[in-house]
Design a protein around this motif. Sequence first.
Motif, PDB file in Angstrom:
ATOM      1  N   GLU A 176       0.728  -1.158   0.065  1.00  0.00           N
ATOM      2  CA  GLU A 176      -0.204   0.001  -0.070  1.00  0.00           C
ATOM      3  C   GLU A 176       0.913   1.337  -0.059  1.00  0.00           C
ATOM      4  O   GLU A 176       0.329   2.228  -0.635  1.00  0.00           O
ATOM      5  CB  GLU A 176      -1.002  -0.077   1.112  1.00  0.00           C
ATOM      6  CG  GLU A 176      -1.992  -1.115   1.254  1.00  0.00           C
ATOM      7  CD  GLU A 176      -2.991  -1.109   2.361  1.00  0.00           C
ATOM      8  OE1 GLU A 176      -3.662   0.028   2.590  1.00  0.00           O
ATOM      9  OE2 GLU A 176      -2.834  -1.985   3.031  1.00  0.00           O
ATOM     10  N   VAL A 177       1.994   1.206   0.655  1.00  0.00           N
ATOM     11  CA  VAL A 177       2.838   2.271   0.573  1.00  0.00           C
ATOM     12  C   VAL A 177       3.463   2.467  -0.986  1.00  0.00           C
ATOM     13  O   VAL A 177       3.468   3.662  -1.376  1.00  0.00           O
ATOM     14  CB  VAL A 177       4.155   1.995   1.544  1.00  0.00           C
ATOM     15  CG1 VAL A 177       5.073   3.188   1.230  1.00  0.00           C
ATOM     16  CG2 VAL A 177       3.686   1.715   2.973  1.00  0.00           C
ATOM     17  N   LEU A 178       3.692   1.525  -1.398  1.00  0.00           N
ATOM     18  CA  LEU A 178       4.274   1.745  -2.949  1.00  0.00           C
ATOM     19  C   LEU A 178       3.214   2.115  -3.718  1.00  0.00           C
ATOM     20  O   LEU A 178       3.256   2.747  -4.729  1.00  0.00           O
ATOM     21  CB  LEU A 178       4.873   0.250  -3.231  1.00  0.00           C
ATOM     22  CG  LEU A 178       6.176  -0.203  -2.722  1.00  0.00           C
ATOM     23  CD1 LEU A 178       6.516  -1.671  -3.043  1.00  0.00           C
ATOM     24  CD2 LEU A 178       7.125   0.788  -2.564  1.00  0.00           C
ATOM     25  N   THR A 179       1.893   1.667  -3.635  1.00  0.00           N
ATOM     26  CA  THR A 179       0.778   2.292  -4.409  1.00  0.00           C
ATOM     27  C   THR A 179       0.571   3.735  -4.187  1.00  0.00           C
ATOM     28  O   THR A 179       0.260   4.273  -5.228  1.00  0.00           O
ATOM     29  CB  THR A 179      -0.445   1.545  -4.180  1.00  0.00           C
ATOM     30  OG1 THR A 179      -0.205   0.030  -4.175  1.00  0.00           O
ATOM     31  CG2 THR A 179      -1.635   1.949  -4.939  1.00  0.00           C
ATOM     32  N   LEU A 180       0.751   4.308  -2.953  1.00  0.00           N
ATOM     33  CA  LEU A 180       0.143   5.322  -2.490  1.00  0.00           C
ATOM     34  C   LEU A 180       1.445   6.227  -3.164  1.00  0.00           C
ATOM     35  O   LEU A 180       1.069   7.366  -3.573  1.00  0.00           O
ATOM     36  CB  LEU A 180       0.510   5.467  -1.062  1.00  0.00           C
ATOM     37  CG  LEU A 180      -0.064   7.050  -0.676  1.00  0.00           C
ATOM     38  CD1 LEU A 180      -1.424   7.266  -0.912  1.00  0.00           C
ATOM     39  CD2 LEU A 180       0.050   6.867   1.191  1.00  0.00           C
ATOM     40  N   LEU A 181       2.820   6.043  -2.800  1.00  0.00           N
ATOM     41  CA  LEU A 181       3.870   6.814  -3.374  1.00  0.00           C
ATOM     42  C   LEU A 181       4.597   6.713  -4.737  1.00  0.00           C
ATOM     43  O   LEU A 181       5.181   7.473  -5.169  1.00  0.00           O
ATOM     44  CB  LEU A 181       4.796   6.739  -1.980  1.00  0.00           C
ATOM     45  CG  LEU A 181       4.513   7.282  -0.895  1.00  0.00           C
ATOM     46  CD1 LEU A 181       5.735   7.039   0.195  1.00  0.00           C
ATOM     47  CD2 LEU A 181       3.782   8.653  -0.713  1.00  0.00           C
ATOM     48  N   GLY A 182       4.314   5.348  -5.155  1.00  0.00           N
ATOM     49  CA  GLY A 182       5.017   5.011  -6.308  1.00  0.00           C
ATOM     50  C   GLY A 182       6.208   4.304  -5.988  1.00  0.00           C
ATOM     51  O   GLY A 182       6.608   4.139  -4.844  1.00  0.00           O
ATOM     52  N   GLN A 183       6.922   3.802  -6.966  1.00  0.00           N
ATOM     53  CA  GLN A 183       8.031   2.900  -6.720  1.00  0.00           C
ATOM     54  C   GLN A 183       9.375   3.877  -7.164  1.00  0.00           C
ATOM     55  O   GLN A 183      10.639   3.204  -7.201  1.00  0.00           O
ATOM     56  CB  GLN A 183       7.962   1.672  -7.498  1.00  0.00           C
ATOM     57  CG  GLN A 183       6.853   0.760  -6.897  1.00  0.00           C
ATOM     58  CD  GLN A 183       6.843  -0.476  -7.608  1.00  0.00           C
ATOM     59  OE1 GLN A 183       7.861  -0.998  -8.184  1.00  0.00           O
ATOM     60  NE2 GLN A 183       5.384  -1.076  -7.698  1.00  0.00           N
ATOM     61  N   HIS A 184       9.252   5.085  -7.642  1.00  0.00           N
ATOM     62  CA  HIS A 184      10.596   5.859  -7.876  1.00  0.00           C
ATOM     63  C   HIS A 184      10.352   7.070  -7.150  1.00  0.00           C
ATOM     64  O   HIS A 184       9.338   7.819  -7.181  1.00  0.00           O
ATOM     65  CB  HIS A 184      10.767   5.956  -9.391  1.00  0.00           C
ATOM     66  CG  HIS A 184      10.831   4.623 -10.166  1.00  0.00           C
ATOM     67  ND1 HIS A 184      11.793   3.951 -10.355  1.00  0.00           N
ATOM     68  CD2 HIS A 184       9.703   3.947 -10.883  1.00  0.00           C
ATOM     69  CE1 HIS A 184      11.593   2.968 -10.957  1.00  0.00           C
ATOM     70  NE2 HIS A 184      10.330   2.875 -11.353  1.00  0.00           N
ATOM     71  N   VAL A 185      11.667   7.359  -6.868  1.00  0.00           N
ATOM     72  CA  VAL A 185      11.761   9.070  -6.241  1.00  0.00           C
ATOM     73  C   VAL A 185      11.515   9.958  -7.239  1.00  0.00           C
ATOM     74  O   VAL A 185      12.081  10.133  -8.266  1.00  0.00           O
ATOM     75  CB  VAL A 185      13.022   9.087  -5.766  1.00  0.00           C
ATOM     76  CG1 VAL A 185      13.400  10.695  -5.124  1.00  0.00           C
ATOM     77  CG2 VAL A 185      13.540   7.853  -4.561  1.00  0.00           C
ATOM     78  N   PRO A 186      10.421  10.736  -7.028  1.00  0.00           N
ATOM     79  CA  PRO A 186      10.182  12.100  -7.832  1.00  0.00           C
ATOM     80  C   PRO A 186      11.326  13.047  -8.221  1.00  0.00           C
ATOM     81  O   PRO A 186      11.957  13.196  -7.303  1.00  0.00           O
ATOM     82  CB  PRO A 186       9.033  12.635  -7.316  1.00  0.00           C
ATOM     83  CG  PRO A 186       9.016  12.123  -5.906  1.00  0.00           C
ATOM     84  CD  PRO A 186       9.605  11.036  -5.834  1.00  0.00           C
ATOM     85  N   ALA A 187      11.308  13.495  -9.402  1.00  0.00           N
ATOM     86  CA  ALA A 187      12.454  14.697  -9.428  1.00  0.00           C
ATOM     87  C   ALA A 187      12.122  15.820  -8.489  1.00  0.00           C
ATOM     88  O   ALA A 187      10.991  16.253  -8.289  1.00  0.00           O
ATOM     89  CB  ALA A 187      12.467  14.869 -10.992  1.00  0.00           C
ATOM     90  N   TYR A 188      13.251  16.394  -8.071  1.00  0.00           N
ATOM     91  CA  TYR A 188      12.810  17.377  -7.211  1.00  0.00           C
ATOM     92  C   TYR A 188      13.453  18.756  -7.900  1.00  0.00           C
ATOM     93  O   TYR A 188      14.406  19.006  -8.489  1.00  0.00           O
ATOM     94  CB  TYR A 188      13.779  17.348  -5.985  1.00  0.00           C
ATOM     95  CG  TYR A 188      13.681  18.408  -4.972  1.00  0.00           C
ATOM     96  CD1 TYR A 188      12.469  18.863  -4.291  1.00  0.00           C
ATOM     97  CD2 TYR A 188      14.558  19.271  -4.931  1.00  0.00           C
ATOM     98  CE1 TYR A 188      12.541  19.987  -3.504  1.00  0.00           C
ATOM     99  CE2 TYR A 188      14.488  20.506  -3.824  1.00  0.00           C
ATOM    100  CZ  TYR A 188      13.571  20.723  -3.456  1.00  0.00           C
ATOM    101  OH  TYR A 188      13.151  21.764  -2.511  1.00  0.00           O
ATOM    102  N   PHE A 189      12.437  19.794  -7.806  1.00  0.00           N
ATOM    103  CA  PHE A 189      12.611  21.084  -8.371  1.00  0.00           C
ATOM    104  C   PHE A 189      12.959  22.069  -7.145  1.00  0.00           C
ATOM    105  O   PHE A 189      12.009  22.197  -6.254  1.00  0.00           O
ATOM    106  CB  PHE A 189      11.653  21.695  -9.196  1.00  0.00           C
ATOM    107  CG  PHE A 189      11.861  22.894  -9.966  1.00  0.00           C
ATOM    108  CD1 PHE A 189      12.497  22.907 -11.108  1.00  0.00           C
ATOM    109  CD2 PHE A 189      11.514  24.294  -9.328  1.00  0.00           C
ATOM    110  CE1 PHE A 189      12.767  24.011 -11.841  1.00  0.00           C
ATOM    111  CE2 PHE A 189      11.766  25.417 -10.174  1.00  0.00           C
ATOM    112  CZ  PHE A 189      12.435  25.268 -11.278  1.00  0.00           C
ATOM    113  N   PRO A 190      14.126  22.805  -7.038  1.00  0.00           N
ATOM    114  CA  PRO A 190      14.564  23.497  -5.951  1.00  0.00           C
ATOM    115  C   PRO A 190      13.662  24.820  -5.764  1.00  0.00           C
ATOM    116  O   PRO A 190      14.510  25.825  -6.267  1.00  0.00           O
ATOM    117  CB  PRO A 190      16.020  23.536  -6.098  1.00  0.00           C
ATOM    118  CG  PRO A 190      16.300  23.509  -7.416  1.00  0.00           C
ATOM    119  CD  PRO A 190      15.152  22.468  -7.859  1.00  0.00           C
ATOM    120  N   THR A 191      12.693  24.807  -5.354  1.00  0.00           N
ATOM    121  CA  THR A 191      12.036  26.238  -5.563  1.00  0.00           C
ATOM    122  C   THR A 191      12.672  27.312  -4.496  1.00  0.00           C
ATOM    123  O   THR A 191      12.611  28.401  -4.687  1.00  0.00           O
ATOM    124  CB  THR A 191      10.493  26.046  -4.735  1.00  0.00           C
ATOM    125  OG1 THR A 191      10.671  25.421  -3.727  1.00  0.00           O
ATOM    126  CG2 THR A 191       9.759  25.109  -5.953  1.00  0.00           C
TER     127      THR A 191
END
Length: 369
Positions: A176-191
């Motif tokens: 359920e964790v993987l379903t919720l967050l996905g299986q790859h780290v999202p790209a980060y944009f340094p705001t």
Amino acid sequence: MKIGRIVSEKRKERGMTQQELADFIGVSKASVSKWENDLTYPDITLLPLLAAFFDITLDQLLDYHSQLTADEIKRIYQLLQNNLVNKSGEEVLHELRRFVRRYYSCYPFILQMGLFILNHYDYFPSVSDQEKADVYIDEARHLFLHVKKNTKDAYLINQATNYEAYTLLALKRPDEVLTLLGQHVPAYFPTESLIASAFQQKGELDRGVATLQSAIAQYLYVMMSGFTNYLQLLLNDFEKFKTTYHRGKVVADTFDLSHLHPIIWVNFQLSAAVGFAQFEQRDKVEEILTDFSHVVAKLSLPVELHGDAYFDQIESWLAQLELGQQLPRKSENLQEELFAIVLEHPVFIPYHNEPFYKKIETLKEHLNE
């Protein structure tokens, strides 16, 4: 409720006597007097009539505010933490649930109450430790779900989603964790770089510096937490474990983490000590635990977040955090809890007769006197 005070104030603003208000509402003068002296409340069917007569809302009549300010949220969180010292866990849990019911539509507050449960459920009553964890972690999860489903604030939705994932992991529901967050780290944009550059263009260099300092501090905390967790994934690869520890220690020493954020530093050291013990590296275990005991013994309680000579402009950032400079976990008993981890963890049993280990036991006893 402060309805009696509101009725009294509004009646006097109109220049009315209690009898005149009683005649209009259709009750006795004694009833109005009892309301204003907080002896009784008006019948619920009379509340809309009173509100309409005084030209105010029902919330104004009841002096009810469904939303809390950031400072009020911090104060309630701190109040509950303080009450853990002189009240039972059952009483504090009852208070928390009462606050949740009262401010159920204040989503930043509900999020913090979910975090409070996660950080303090070991104080709450239960039949067994496992049942306690399951029951209260799931209660926190439902608070995060409530926030996620009802708020329109994207930042709160993201926070609630991450905390929900944490509870699912604690409940051993990895799929359920993987379903919720996905299986790859999202790209980060340094705001934060954009924010700092905007301040620079406006000629507000101090605010630009403060922005990037607060960002770098957060990166540091996240990186060290990453090292801490990564060590536990390398227990079948000694060389990479050793390299990871040394690189993490270089970062920690560079930023004087044992003073800047001792709790993150302690967690990193404990993770390393457990790993080196499993690899039977006795010298490293002794070195780390000895250093650990010295830092923990000098902790200034309660522990609060702060800057230092390098991070000298992060106070405003710390002040605007959901809990300000206070830690989410009650820290008054922190020394005892940290020493207990070392003295009770089964991986350190082979060291119980070592002189350095005996010193740690003696130090803990001294702190408890």
